[in-house]
Scaffold this motif. Structure first.
Motif, mmCIF file in Angstrom:
data_model
loop_
_atom_site.group_PDB
_atom_site.id
_atom_site.type_symbol
_atom_site.label_atom_id
_atom_site.label_comp_id
_atom_site.label_asym_id
_atom_site.label_seq_id
_atom_site.Cartn_x
_atom_site.Cartn_y
_atom_site.Cartn_z
ATOM 1 N N LEU A 63 11.144 -7.687 4.024
ATOM 2 C CA LEU A 63 9.540 -7.845 4.133
ATOM 3 C C LEU A 63 8.943 -6.723 3.675
ATOM 4 N N LYS A 64 9.297 -5.534 3.965
ATOM 5 C CA LYS A 64 8.616 -4.183 3.568
ATOM 6 C C LYS A 64 8.670 -4.286 1.974
ATOM 7 N N ARG A 65 9.713 -4.319 1.616
ATOM 8 C CA ARG A 65 9.876 -4.375 -0.006
ATOM 9 C C ARG A 65 9.084 -5.186 -0.574
ATOM 10 N N ALA A 66 8.927 -6.536 -0.275
ATOM 11 C CA ALA A 66 8.261 -7.501 -0.846
ATOM 12 C C ALA A 66 6.622 -7.150 -0.928
ATOM 13 N N CYS A 67 6.468 -6.678 0.383
ATOM 14 C CA CYS A 67 4.956 -6.254 0.519
ATOM 15 C C CYS A 67 4.574 -5.020 -0.384
ATOM 16 N N LEU A 68 5.476 -4.293 -0.543
ATOM 17 C CA LEU A 68 5.396 -3.093 -1.222
ATOM 18 C C LEU A 68 5.224 -3.297 -2.839
ATOM 19 N N ILE A 69 5.932 -4.086 -3.301
ATOM 20 C CA ILE A 69 6.082 -4.526 -4.704
ATOM 21 C C ILE A 69 4.708 -5.525 -4.964
ATOM 22 N N ASN A 70 4.280 -6.188 -4.127
ATOM 23 C CA ASN A 70 2.950 -6.790 -4.333
ATOM 24 C C ASN A 70 1.755 -5.825 -4.348
ATOM 25 N N CYS A 71 1.971 -4.790 -3.376
ATOM 26 C CA CYS A 71 0.598 -3.843 -3.285
ATOM 27 C C CYS A 71 0.813 -2.817 -4.242
ATOM 28 N N GLN A 72 1.803 -2.405 -4.984
ATOM 29 C CA GLN A 72 2.004 -1.412 -5.724
ATOM 30 C C GLN A 72 1.017 -1.451 -6.866
ATOM 31 N N ALA A 129 -0.233 10.943 2.086
ATOM 32 C CA ALA A 129 0.643 11.372 0.943
ATOM 33 C C ALA A 129 1.903 10.676 0.576
ATOM 34 N N PHE A 130 2.560 10.237 1.760
ATOM 35 C CA PHE A 130 3.710 9.469 1.579
ATOM 36 C C PHE A 130 3.342 8.070 1.208
ATOM 37 N N VAL A 131 2.235 7.495 1.757
ATOM 38 C CA VAL A 131 1.951 6.088 1.428
ATOM 39 C C VAL A 131 1.590 6.072 -0.174
ATOM 40 N N LEU A 132 0.754 7.182 -0.473
ATOM 41 C CA LEU A 132 0.670 7.152 -2.009
ATOM 42 C C LEU A 132 1.717 7.375 -2.828
ATOM 43 N N THR A 133 2.687 8.245 -2.595
ATOM 44 C CA THR A 133 3.871 8.431 -3.146
ATOM 45 C C THR A 133 4.811 7.037 -3.183
ATOM 46 N N PRO A 138 8.534 3.844 -8.365
ATOM 47 C CA PRO A 138 9.185 2.394 -8.097
ATOM 48 C C PRO A 138 10.562 2.363 -7.679
ATOM 49 N N GLY A 139 10.959 1.228 -7.171
ATOM 50 C CA GLY A 139 12.220 1.219 -6.430
ATOM 51 C C GLY A 139 12.279 1.254 -4.864
#
Length: 181
Positions: A63-72, A129-133, A138-139
């Motif tokens: 779920l985290k990965r799916a959300c991150l992909i869509n938010c990036q 800083a971590f959220v931005l990074t 990617p990945g």
């Protein structure tokens, strides 16, 4: 500068506003239960380790990965759904969906503010800083590394404080987080 016509930004901000309301209610509850110190950091080893463990486990989930992909990439998100569509209703729906993905991506990391202190500017800057990074790189490896690190940190915090139970201060020592965080 106002968002362009048909933009999803106002709705995305509603998702964050809702999250902020939930975080505020959580803060009030934790403060009433005396689980936060004056810097609004966890004063309980159980709460602190629990926040670290929850965030660490969530970093490893699909779920985290799916959300991150869509938010990036907001532009890729919008393009992948055929643009804003026609009318305000479709833009509203698109903005709400994107906002939920972004909240889903970052809620557990934002909950770590209760571990390091809502009033601690260094902790806030480190999380930002971590959220931005995380959004720029990617990945999944960065999220997974942080997840493992947070889980190890939670276990260390728990074990460190559990060994203090047989001291004269007993439970009061257990409620304190280690000072070398």
């Amino acid at each position: 500068m106002p968002p362009p016509a048909g933009s999803s930004e106002p709705i995305c901000s509603h998702a964050w506003t809702t999250f902020a309301l939930a975080a505020t209610i959580s803060q009030w509850a934790l403060q009433r239960l005396a689980f936060l110190d004056p810097m609004m950091a966890a004063s309980s080893a159980i709460v602190g380790a629990g926040a670290l463990l929850l965030a660490g486990i969530y970093q490893l989930t699909p779920l985290k990965r799916a959300c991150l992909i869509n938010c990036q990439s907001p532009l890729a998100f919008i393009a992948g759904r055929g643009g804003f569509g026609t009318g305000s209703a479709s833009a509203l729906k698109l903005g709400a969906e994107h906002g939920l993905y972004c909240v889903g991506c970052c809620w557990a990391l934002m909950a770590l503010l209760f571990f390091g202190g809502v009033m601690n500017p260094v902790w806030i800057a480190a999380l930002a800083a971590f959220v931005l990074t995380e959004k720029l790189v990617p990945g999944p490896w960065l999220s997974w590394c942080l997840g493992v690190l947070l889980i190890v940190w939670a276990c260390r915090s728990w074990c460190y404080n559990a060994t203090k139970l047989d001291t004269p201060e007993g439970e009061n020592r257990f409620r304190q987080l280690p000072t070398e965080r």
